[in-house]
Write a protein that holds these residues in place. Structure first.
Motif, PDB file in Angstrom:
ATOM      1  N   ASP A  68       0.823  -1.216   0.000  1.00 27.87           N
ATOM      2  CA  ASP A  68       0.000   0.000   0.000  1.00 27.87           C
ATOM      3  C   ASP A  68       0.855   1.263   0.000  1.00 27.87           C
ATOM      4  O   ASP A  68       0.370   2.346   0.303  1.00 27.87           O
ATOM      5  CB  ASP A  68      -0.976  -0.007   1.184  1.00 27.87           C
ATOM      6  CG  ASP A  68      -0.266  -0.181   2.514  1.00 27.87           C
ATOM      7  OD1 ASP A  68       0.952  -0.478   2.516  1.00 27.87           O
ATOM      8  OD2 ASP A  68      -0.916  -0.013   3.562  1.00 27.87           O
ATOM      9  N   HIS A  69       2.143   1.129  -0.336  1.00 29.28           N
ATOM     10  CA  HIS A  69       3.032   2.290  -0.307  1.00 29.28           C
ATOM     11  C   HIS A  69       3.567   2.661  -1.689  1.00 29.28           C
ATOM     12  O   HIS A  69       3.669   1.816  -2.582  1.00 29.28           O
ATOM     13  CB  HIS A  69       4.213   2.032   0.636  1.00 29.28           C
ATOM     14  CG  HIS A  69       3.868   2.245   2.074  1.00 29.28           C
ATOM     15  ND1 HIS A  69       3.364   1.242   2.872  1.00 29.28           N
ATOM     16  CD2 HIS A  69       3.915   3.349   2.837  1.00 29.28           C
ATOM     17  CE1 HIS A  69       3.131   1.729   4.084  1.00 29.28           C
ATOM     18  NE2 HIS A  69       3.457   3.014   4.095  1.00 29.28           N
ATOM     19  N   VAL A  70       3.906   3.931  -1.803  1.00 29.75           N
ATOM     20  CA  VAL A  70       4.530   4.416  -3.031  1.00 29.75           C
ATOM     21  C   VAL A  70       5.833   5.121  -2.650  1.00 29.75           C
ATOM     22  O   VAL A  70       5.901   5.816  -1.630  1.00 29.75           O
ATOM     23  CB  VAL A  70       3.563   5.330  -3.828  1.00 29.75           C
ATOM     24  CG1 VAL A  70       3.015   6.471  -2.984  1.00 29.75           C
ATOM     25  CG2 VAL A  70       4.253   5.891  -5.082  1.00 29.75           C
TER      26      VAL A  70
ATOM     27  N   ASN B 207      16.650  11.509  -9.231  1.00 35.03           N
ATOM     28  CA  ASN B 207      18.106  11.425  -9.260  1.00 35.03           C
ATOM     29  C   ASN B 207      18.590  10.263  -8.376  1.00 35.03           C
ATOM     30  O   ASN B 207      19.559  10.377  -7.650  1.00 35.03           O
ATOM     31  CB  ASN B 207      18.706  12.773  -8.804  1.00 35.03           C
ATOM     32  CG  ASN B 207      20.213  12.859  -9.053  1.00 35.03           C
ATOM     33  OD1 ASN B 207      20.755  12.151  -9.889  1.00 35.03           O
ATOM     34  ND2 ASN B 207      20.892  13.692  -8.283  1.00 35.03           N
ATOM     35  N   HIS B 208      17.840   9.172  -8.457  1.00 31.47           N
ATOM     36  CA  HIS B 208      18.182   7.954  -7.725  1.00 31.47           C
ATOM     37  C   HIS B 208      18.212   8.126  -6.206  1.00 31.47           C
ATOM     38  O   HIS B 208      18.884   7.395  -5.498  1.00 31.47           O
ATOM     39  CB  HIS B 208      19.514   7.357  -8.223  1.00 31.47           C
ATOM     40  CG  HIS B 208      19.384   6.831  -9.619  1.00 31.47           C
ATOM     41  ND1 HIS B 208      18.899   5.584  -9.890  1.00 31.47           N
ATOM     42  CD2 HIS B 208      19.630   7.410 -10.815  1.00 31.47           C
ATOM     43  CE1 HIS B 208      18.853   5.399 -11.204  1.00 31.47           C
ATOM     44  NE2 HIS B 208      19.288   6.497 -11.782  1.00 31.47           N
ATOM     45  N   THR B 209      17.495   9.123  -5.712  1.00 29.79           N
ATOM     46  CA  THR B 209      17.419   9.342  -4.276  1.00 29.79           C
ATOM     47  C   THR B 209      15.950   9.398  -3.870  1.00 29.79           C
ATOM     48  O   THR B 209      15.150  10.036  -4.558  1.00 29.79           O
ATOM     49  CB  THR B 209      18.098  10.688  -3.912  1.00 29.79           C
ATOM     50  OG1 THR B 209      19.396  10.688  -4.498  1.00 29.79           O
ATOM     51  CG2 THR B 209      18.211  10.857  -2.413  1.00 29.79           C
ATOM     52  N   LEU B 210      15.611   8.744  -2.775  1.00 29.50           N
ATOM     53  CA  LEU B 210      14.225   8.752  -2.312  1.00 29.50           C
ATOM     54  C   LEU B 210      13.848  10.158  -1.882  1.00 29.50           C
ATOM     55  O   LEU B 210      14.578  10.807  -1.120  1.00 29.50           O
ATOM     56  CB  LEU B 210      14.053   7.776  -1.147  1.00 29.50           C
ATOM     57  CG  LEU B 210      12.615   7.558  -0.669  1.00 29.50           C
ATOM     58  CD1 LEU B 210      11.768   6.861  -1.716  1.00 29.50           C
ATOM     59  CD2 LEU B 210      12.597   6.761   0.645  1.00 29.50           C
ATOM     60  N   GLU B 211      12.713  10.656  -2.374  1.00 32.65           N
ATOM     61  CA  GLU B 211      12.253  11.999  -2.012  1.00 32.65           C
ATOM     62  C   GLU B 211      11.855  12.034  -0.539  1.00 32.65           C
ATOM     63  O   GLU B 211      11.321  11.056  -0.014  1.00 32.65           O
ATOM     64  CB  GLU B 211      11.025  12.364  -2.858  1.00 32.65           C
ATOM     65  CG  GLU B 211      11.359  12.737  -4.264  1.00 32.65           C
ATOM     66  CD  GLU B 211      12.061  14.082  -4.331  1.00 32.65           C
ATOM     67  OE1 GLU B 211      11.398  15.115  -4.238  1.00 32.65           O
ATOM     68  OE2 GLU B 211      13.298  14.082  -4.465  1.00 32.65           O
ATOM     69  N   GLU B 212      12.078  13.192   0.046  1.00 31.99           N
ATOM     70  CA  GLU B 212      11.734  13.364   1.456  1.00 31.99           C
ATOM     71  C   GLU B 212      10.249  13.106   1.675  1.00 31.99           C
ATOM     72  O   GLU B 212       9.417  13.492   0.857  1.00 31.99           O
ATOM     73  CB  GLU B 212      12.060  14.804   1.860  1.00 31.99           C
ATOM     74  CG  GLU B 212      12.732  14.883   3.211  1.00 31.99           C
ATOM     75  CD  GLU B 212      13.046  16.329   3.545  1.00 31.99           C
ATOM     76  OE1 GLU B 212      13.889  16.904   2.836  1.00 31.99           O
ATOM     77  OE2 GLU B 212      12.430  16.846   4.488  1.00 31.99           O
ATOM     78  N   GLY B 213       9.927  12.470   2.777  1.00 31.69           N
ATOM     79  CA  GLY B 213       8.526  12.204   3.098  1.00 31.69           C
ATOM     80  C   GLY B 213       8.025  10.886   2.533  1.00 31.69           C
ATOM     81  O   GLY B 213       6.938  10.437   2.874  1.00 31.69           O
ATOM     82  N   TYR B 214       8.803  10.265   1.641  1.00 28.76           N
ATOM     83  CA  TYR B 214       8.426   8.970   1.074  1.00 28.76           C
ATOM     84  C   TYR B 214       9.150   7.862   1.825  1.00 28.76           C
ATOM     85  O   TYR B 214      10.215   8.116   2.376  1.00 28.76           O
ATOM     86  CB  TYR B 214       8.780   8.912  -0.410  1.00 28.76           C
ATOM     87  CG  TYR B 214       7.807   9.683  -1.271  1.00 28.76           C
ATOM     88  CD1 TYR B 214       6.710   9.048  -1.847  1.00 28.76           C
ATOM     89  CD2 TYR B 214       7.978  11.050  -1.476  1.00 28.76           C
ATOM     90  CE1 TYR B 214       5.809   9.758  -2.633  1.00 28.76           C
ATOM     91  CE2 TYR B 214       7.079  11.766  -2.256  1.00 28.76           C
ATOM     92  CZ  TYR B 214       6.008  11.119  -2.832  1.00 28.76           C
ATOM     93  OH  TYR B 214       5.121  11.820  -3.603  1.00 28.76           O
ATOM     94  N   PRO B 215       8.609   6.640   1.869  1.00 26.60           N
ATOM     95  CA  PRO B 215       7.371   6.210   1.202  1.00 26.60           C
ATOM     96  C   PRO B 215       6.111   6.793   1.844  1.00 26.60           C
ATOM     97  O   PRO B 215       6.096   7.067   3.043  1.00 26.60           O
ATOM     98  CB  PRO B 215       7.397   4.692   1.374  1.00 26.60           C
ATOM     99  CG  PRO B 215       8.244   4.449   2.570  1.00 26.60           C
ATOM    100  CD  PRO B 215       9.262   5.543   2.576  1.00 26.60           C
TER     101      PRO B 215
ATOM    102  N   GLU C  67      -2.649   8.517  -0.415  1.00 29.09           N
ATOM    103  CA  GLU C  67      -2.284   9.903  -0.128  1.00 29.09           C
ATOM    104  C   GLU C  67      -1.781  10.601  -1.405  1.00 29.09           C
ATOM    105  O   GLU C  67      -2.048  11.777  -1.631  1.00 29.09           O
ATOM    106  CB  GLU C  67      -1.158   9.864   0.914  1.00 29.09           C
ATOM    107  CG  GLU C  67      -0.917  11.135   1.679  1.00 29.09           C
ATOM    108  CD  GLU C  67       0.295  10.953   2.607  1.00 29.09           C
ATOM    109  OE1 GLU C  67       1.131  11.853   2.633  1.00 29.09           O
ATOM    110  OE2 GLU C  67       0.406   9.880   3.278  1.00 29.09           O
ATOM    111  N   VAL C  68      -1.049   9.877  -2.230  1.00 35.11           N
ATOM    112  CA  VAL C  68      -0.457  10.479  -3.432  1.00 35.11           C
ATOM    113  C   VAL C  68      -1.358  10.279  -4.650  1.00 35.11           C
ATOM    114  O   VAL C  68      -1.484  11.182  -5.479  1.00 35.11           O
ATOM    115  CB  VAL C  68       0.939   9.866  -3.707  1.00 35.11           C
ATOM    116  CG1 VAL C  68       1.633  10.592  -4.857  1.00 35.11           C
ATOM    117  CG2 VAL C  68       1.807   9.909  -2.451  1.00 35.11           C
ATOM    118  N   PHE C  69      -1.969   9.114  -4.735  1.00 32.87           N
ATOM    119  CA  PHE C  69      -2.847   8.803  -5.870  1.00 32.87           C
ATOM    120  C   PHE C  69      -4.214   8.378  -5.320  1.00 32.87           C
ATOM    121  O   PHE C  69      -4.554   7.182  -5.345  1.00 32.87           O
ATOM    122  CB  PHE C  69      -2.246   7.678  -6.719  1.00 32.87           C
ATOM    123  CG  PHE C  69      -0.902   8.009  -7.307  1.00 32.87           C
ATOM    124  CD1 PHE C  69      -0.806   8.776  -8.468  1.00 32.87           C
ATOM    125  CD2 PHE C  69       0.274   7.575  -6.699  1.00 32.87           C
ATOM    126  CE1 PHE C  69       0.434   9.100  -9.006  1.00 32.87           C
ATOM    127  CE2 PHE C  69       1.516   7.884  -7.241  1.00 32.87           C
ATOM    128  CZ  PHE C  69       1.601   8.655  -8.399  1.00 32.87           C
TER     129      PHE C  69
END
Ligand SMILES: *[C@@H]1O[C@H](CO)[C@@H](O)[C@H](O)[C@H]1NC(C)=O
Ligand SMILES: *[C@@H]1O[C@H](CO)[C@@H](O)[C@H](O)[C@H]1NC(C)=O
Ligand SMILES: *[C@@H]1O[C@H](CO)[C@@H](O)[C@H](O)[C@H]1NC(C)=O
Ligand SMILES: [Ca+2]
Ligand SMILES: [Ca+2]
Length: 443
Positions: free
Chosen positions: A124-126, A131-139, A144-146
């Motif tokens: 249930d996560h995205v 740039n090959h780095t996990l964005e802040e706040g993810y997963p 929440e996102v979609f």
């Protein structure tokens, strides 16, 4: 790099180069296999030419196709698998299952927040990578996102405006299909009962592919319509394998494969030969059909996998590694006495030749090595007349025929009126598709 940003097409073409070679030799284990069974499953899904089902397929932000299976990924249409955590480190830290359910690359310039981010879905996560780095706040939670998109997805693929009515993502779960509009967050469910359940989905050269098992079905992103004979074997079109599916149509496969060509040449009378791996295609006149052959059957001393081929005075100069094989054109093609000779002796250059061509009724051989173009006279010493720089990083093949020069790179080719105009040009010409516009593939 300046050129890379010009258009998406160009970007795709330039980046669709070789998979990064990996010296990783450890076999990967089937992720379904219990741990104690590890050894027996060595190699079970490591070799994509065996015909495997991918977990997810997505282009990278540079346009290189990434194929995911278990904790491994393949970059590009050929080459070995590597561990996914080498490219997407945090994916590993956040879960221990060692796979993803689905992935796609957002490529919507109107949405600066997400443009060129690669999204991975697991349960249930995205996960959103830039740039090959996990964005802040993810997963984050998928909802929440979609919002409106369920957990435990099977596949996802981007669909930009122009191909869908608005910048969208198409999600697949079982036989449910969801169209998600990025700006409005509107979700529409589609009934595409005729389409197999997709286990991964992929957009390539503006076409949409639903992968299921080791097969795929091309579909229309808005209507879901399937036209033509599907499913087809993914190994025939999206991989470079030496053996193929049993019912593989060699001609259609070589015409429509998205894998780069090794070499191409045009004879003075317009006959074209195109080489890839163990096979080649030949077409005698522009109205004739392409015919497919194995290299072994016509050029038995060469076996397979040439580096470059050019035609000159009823002969084919075929370059493989450090050697030139000279064949007299005819039925059968015959190797000229004294050949193979070294590339150095025949052409006066050292090292790997990427591409070579002679223009119609001319005597100068144009040889491409990396970003260098050499004009060569076979009969004079020293052979090299002129050396120029090219606006290409890595060329797969080149030919010069009735329509001038064609430079092939990845899935695309670029046309110039003459070698001189190419060497002087500052702008990249329009990128055209090798499969559809050169080899007559109809899908
Ligand atoms: C990636 O995963 C492998 C196998 O699970 C592990 O041995 C390796 O240390 C990991 N590498 C990174 C960079 O996390
Ligand atoms: C991408 O990440 C690398 C380090 O991982 C960094 O050096 C580079 O500046 C980053 N590029 C962008 C465009 O953020
Ligand atoms: C497709 O998915 C549905 C669930 O949504 C399932 O009932 C059906 O059996 C699946 N079909 C195949 C061929 O796996
Ligand atoms: Ca999947
Ligand atoms: Ca080549």
């Amino acid at each position: 790099m300046r050129l890379l940003s010009q258009t998406l097409c160009l970007c795709l073409a330039l980046a669709l180069s070789r998979a990064t070679p990996s010296d990783h030799t450890e076999m990967m284990a089937d992720d379904q296999a219990p741990k104690h069974d590890h050894k027996e499953h060595h190699g079970a899904v490591h070799e994509r030419c065996e015909g495997i089902e991918f977990d997810a397929i997505a282009a990278s932000e540079k346009g290189v196709p990434f194929f995911f299976k278990g904790d491994h990924l393949w970059k590009g249409f050929h080459g070995p698998a590597e561990l996914s955590n080498g490219s997407f480190k945090e994916l590993d830290e956040h879960h221990h299952l060692g796979h993803v359910d689905a992935a796609f690359r957002m490529h919507y310039e109107d949405d600066l927040k997400h443009h060129d981010h690669i999204f991975f879905f697991l349960d249930d996560h995205v996960f959103s990578f830039y740039n090959h780095t996990l964005e802040e706040g993810y997963p984050k939670k998928i909802e929440e996102v979609f919002p409106g998109i369920p957990a435990h997805l099977d596949a996802a693929v981007e669909c930009p405006k122009g191909e869908c009515s608005a910048d969208s993502v198409i999600f697949f779960k079982g036989d449910d299909v969801f169209h998600y509009e990025v700006a409005s967050k509107k979700v529409e469910e589609r009934e595409w009962a005729h389409l197999p359940n997709c286990t991964s989905a992929f957009r390539w050269l503006e076409h949409y592919y639903c992968f299921h098992g080791h097969k795929f079905t091309k579909f229309h992103p808005v209507t879901g319509a399937v036209t033509g004979k599907y499913p087809k074997d993914a190994r025939d079109f999206f991989m470079r394998c030496s053996k193929y599916g049993e019912d593989s149509d060699h001609v259609e496969r070589e015409q429509c494969s998205r894998v780069h060509l090794d070499a191409i040449t045009s004879e003075d009378d317009g006959t074209i030969y195109a080489f890839r791996g163990h096979h080649y295609l030949r077409r005698e006149g522009s109205n004739d059909a392409w015919k497919g052959f194995t290299i072994e059957s016509s050029f038995k001393e060469l076996h397979s996998e040439v580096d470059a081929v050019f035609s000159h005075k009823d002969h084919l100069y075929m370059i493989k590694d450090e050697q030139v094989f000279l064949y007299k054109v005819g039925e059968p093609h015959t190797l000229v006495d004294g050949y193979p000779k070294s590339v150095k002796e025949v052409l006066g250059v050292d090292g790997h030749v990427d591409a070579a061509f002679v223009c119609q009724h001319k005597d100068i051989v144009h040889v491409i090595q990396g970003q260098k173009l050499f004009d060569i006279d076979l009969d004079k010493e020293p052979h090299i007349l002129v050396q120029t720089d090219l606006p290409f990083k890595k060329v797969d093949a080149g030919m010069c025929g009735l329509g001038g020069v064609k430079i092939l790179q990845g899935s695309h080719f670029y046309s110039y009126e003459s070698p001189r105009i190419m060497a002087a040009s500052k702008m990249m010409p329009e990128a055209r598709k090798i499969s559809l516009d050169l080899l007559g593939c109809d899908h």
